[in-house]
Motif scaffolding. Structure first.
Motif, PDB file in Angstrom:
ATOM      1  N   LEU A  49       3.971   3.771   0.737  1.00  0.00           N
ATOM      2  CA  LEU A  49       3.516   2.432   0.392  1.00  0.00           C
ATOM      3  C   LEU A  49       4.678   1.590  -0.116  1.00  0.00           C
ATOM      4  N   LYS A  50       5.573   2.195  -0.904  1.00  0.00           N
ATOM      5  CA  LYS A  50       6.755   1.483  -1.398  1.00  0.00           C
ATOM      6  C   LYS A  50       7.595   0.978  -0.230  1.00  0.00           C
ATOM      7  N   GLN A  51       7.837   1.849   0.748  1.00  0.00           N
ATOM      8  CA  GLN A  51       8.630   1.453   1.919  1.00  0.00           C
ATOM      9  C   GLN A  51       7.906   0.378   2.725  1.00  0.00           C
ATOM     10  N   LYS A  52       6.605   0.479   2.836  1.00  0.00           N
ATOM     11  CA  LYS A  52       5.824  -0.511   3.575  1.00  0.00           C
ATOM     12  C   LYS A  52       5.988  -1.895   2.938  1.00  0.00           C
ATOM     13  N   ILE A  53       5.954  -1.955   1.604  1.00  0.00           N
ATOM     14  CA  ILE A  53       6.126  -3.228   0.900  1.00  0.00           C
ATOM     15  C   ILE A  53       7.544  -3.746   1.080  1.00  0.00           C
ATOM     16  N   ILE A  99      -3.379  -6.660   4.362  1.00  0.00           N
ATOM     17  CA  ILE A  99      -3.406  -6.339   2.932  1.00  0.00           C
ATOM     18  C   ILE A  99      -2.213  -6.936   2.189  1.00  0.00           C
ATOM     19  N   LEU A 100      -1.009  -6.675   2.641  1.00  0.00           N
ATOM     20  CA  LEU A 100       0.161  -7.189   1.908  1.00  0.00           C
ATOM     21  C   LEU A 100       0.224  -8.718   1.922  1.00  0.00           C
ATOM     22  N   PRO A 101       0.016  -9.371   3.073  1.00  0.00           N
ATOM     23  CA  PRO A 101      -0.005 -10.838   3.018  1.00  0.00           C
ATOM     24  C   PRO A 101      -1.096 -11.368   2.081  1.00  0.00           C
ATOM     25  N   HIS A 102      -2.225 -10.680   2.017  1.00  0.00           N
ATOM     26  CA  HIS A 102      -3.310 -11.100   1.125  1.00  0.00           C
ATOM     27  C   HIS A 102      -2.898 -10.957  -0.339  1.00  0.00           C
ATOM     28  N   VAL A 103      -2.330  -9.830  -0.697  1.00  0.00           N
ATOM     29  CA  VAL A 103      -1.966  -9.574  -2.092  1.00  0.00           C
ATOM     30  C   VAL A 103      -0.837 -10.495  -2.552  1.00  0.00           C
ATOM     31  N   PHE A 104       0.094 -10.811  -1.656  1.00  0.00           N
ATOM     32  CA  PHE A 104       1.235 -11.653  -2.021  1.00  0.00           C
ATOM     33  C   PHE A 104       1.096 -13.082  -1.516  1.00  0.00           C
ATOM     34  N   ARG A 105      -0.120 -13.502  -1.192  1.00  0.00           N
ATOM     35  CA  ARG A 105      -0.344 -14.818  -0.573  1.00  0.00           C
ATOM     36  C   ARG A 105       0.150 -15.979  -1.437  1.00  0.00           C
ATOM     37  N   LEU A 147       7.412  -7.290  -8.376  1.00  0.00           N
ATOM     38  CA  LEU A 147       6.198  -7.761  -7.706  1.00  0.00           C
ATOM     39  C   LEU A 147       5.333  -6.585  -7.278  1.00  0.00           C
ATOM     40  N   ARG A 148       5.966  -5.587  -6.731  1.00  0.00           N
ATOM     41  CA  ARG A 148       5.238  -4.404  -6.264  1.00  0.00           C
ATOM     42  C   ARG A 148       4.534  -3.736  -7.442  1.00  0.00           C
ATOM     43  N   ARG A 149       5.262  -3.563  -8.517  1.00  0.00           N
ATOM     44  CA  ARG A 149       4.702  -2.893  -9.691  1.00  0.00           C
ATOM     45  C   ARG A 149       3.517  -3.679 -10.259  1.00  0.00           C
ATOM     46  N   ALA A 150       3.634  -4.976 -10.326  1.00  0.00           N
ATOM     47  CA  ALA A 150       2.580  -5.814 -10.895  1.00  0.00           C
ATOM     48  C   ALA A 150       1.318  -5.822 -10.033  1.00  0.00           C
ATOM     49  N   ARG A 151       1.475  -5.631  -8.728  1.00  0.00           N
ATOM     50  CA  ARG A 151       0.325  -5.764  -7.828  1.00  0.00           C
ATOM     51  C   ARG A 151      -0.107  -4.459  -7.172  1.00  0.00           C
ATOM     52  N   ILE A 158      -3.138  -3.442  -4.381  1.00  0.00           N
ATOM     53  CA  ILE A 158      -2.767  -2.891  -3.080  1.00  0.00           C
ATOM     54  C   ILE A 158      -3.460  -1.542  -2.863  1.00  0.00           C
ATOM     55  N   ILE A 159      -3.402  -0.676  -3.867  1.00  0.00           N
ATOM     56  CA  ILE A 159      -4.026   0.640  -3.746  1.00  0.00           C
ATOM     57  C   ILE A 159      -5.528   0.515  -3.561  1.00  0.00           C
ATOM     58  N   THR A 160      -6.153  -0.372  -4.331  1.00  0.00           N
ATOM     59  CA  THR A 160      -7.598  -0.575  -4.202  1.00  0.00           C
ATOM     60  C   THR A 160      -7.959  -0.978  -2.782  1.00  0.00           C
ATOM     61  N   LEU A 161      -7.202  -1.887  -2.203  1.00  0.00           N
ATOM     62  CA  LEU A 161      -7.485  -2.326  -0.838  1.00  0.00           C
ATOM     63  C   LEU A 161      -7.173  -1.236   0.180  1.00  0.00           C
ATOM     64  N   GLU A 162      -6.074  -0.508  -0.018  1.00  0.00           N
ATOM     65  CA  GLU A 162      -5.713   0.566   0.914  1.00  0.00           C
ATOM     66  C   GLU A 162      -6.755   1.677   0.921  1.00  0.00           C
ATOM     67  N   MET A 163      -7.449   1.870  -0.178  1.00  0.00           N
ATOM     68  CA  MET A 163      -8.459   2.919  -0.273  1.00  0.00           C
ATOM     69  C   MET A 163      -9.769   2.544   0.428  1.00  0.00           C
ATOM     70  N   LYS A 164      -9.951   1.282   0.729  1.00  0.00           N
ATOM     71  CA  LYS A 164     -11.177   0.845   1.395  1.00  0.00           C
ATOM     72  C   LYS A 164     -11.165   1.281   2.858  1.00  0.00           C
ATOM     73  N   SER A 165     -12.346   1.433   3.405  1.00  0.00           N
ATOM     74  CA  SER A 165     -12.462   1.757   4.826  1.00  0.00           C
ATOM     75  C   SER A 165     -12.154   0.504   5.641  1.00  0.00           C
ATOM     76  N   ASP A 166     -11.902   0.695   6.916  1.00  0.00           N
ATOM     77  CA  ASP A 166     -11.666  -0.455   7.794  1.00  0.00           C
ATOM     78  C   ASP A 166     -12.887  -1.370   7.811  1.00  0.00           C
ATOM     79  N   ALA A 167     -14.082  -0.786   7.761  1.00  0.00           N
ATOM     80  CA  ALA A 167     -15.315  -1.591   7.759  1.00  0.00           C
ATOM     81  C   ALA A 167     -15.418  -2.429   6.481  1.00  0.00           C
ATOM     82  N   GLN A 168     -15.052  -1.835   5.343  1.00  0.00           N
ATOM     83  CA  GLN A 168     -15.080  -2.588   4.084  1.00  0.00           C
ATOM     84  C   GLN A 168     -14.074  -3.725   4.107  1.00  0.00           C
ATOM     85  N   LEU A 169     -12.887  -3.456   4.650  1.00  0.00           N
ATOM     86  CA  LEU A 169     -11.881  -4.517   4.766  1.00  0.00           C
ATOM     87  C   LEU A 169     -12.372  -5.623   5.679  1.00  0.00           C
TER      88      LEU A 169
END
Length: 76
Positions: free
Chosen positions: A16-20, A65-71, A36-40, A44-55
């Protein structure tokens, strides 16, 4: 006793760190996203844990996910 944030979440072959880091490098922002990564990371983890259907219910895909969190950083 010291506490550290040592949670490592892998996303396929990329952590996840590399992805960010790759996300910010791809935007060409030229900044170190550590703070920024540490603060959010919780969001990010909460969203990554969701299923594709939940997203999808939220109007998001995994790639969103990342564009949403850092929008707030990316709007003019």
């Amino acid at each position: 006793m010291s506490t550290t944030n040592n949670v490592q979440i892998g996303m396929g072959r990329t952590s996840l760190k590399q992805k960010i880091d790759i996300y910010f490098a791809g935007l060409g922002l030229g900044l170190n996203p550590y703070g920024l990564r540490r603060a959010r990371m919780g969001e990010i983890i909460t969203l990554e844990m969701k299923s594709d259907a939940q997203l999808a219910t939220m109007g998001l895909t995994r790639d969103d996910i990342l564009p949403h969190v850092f929008r707030d950083l990316l709007t003019a």
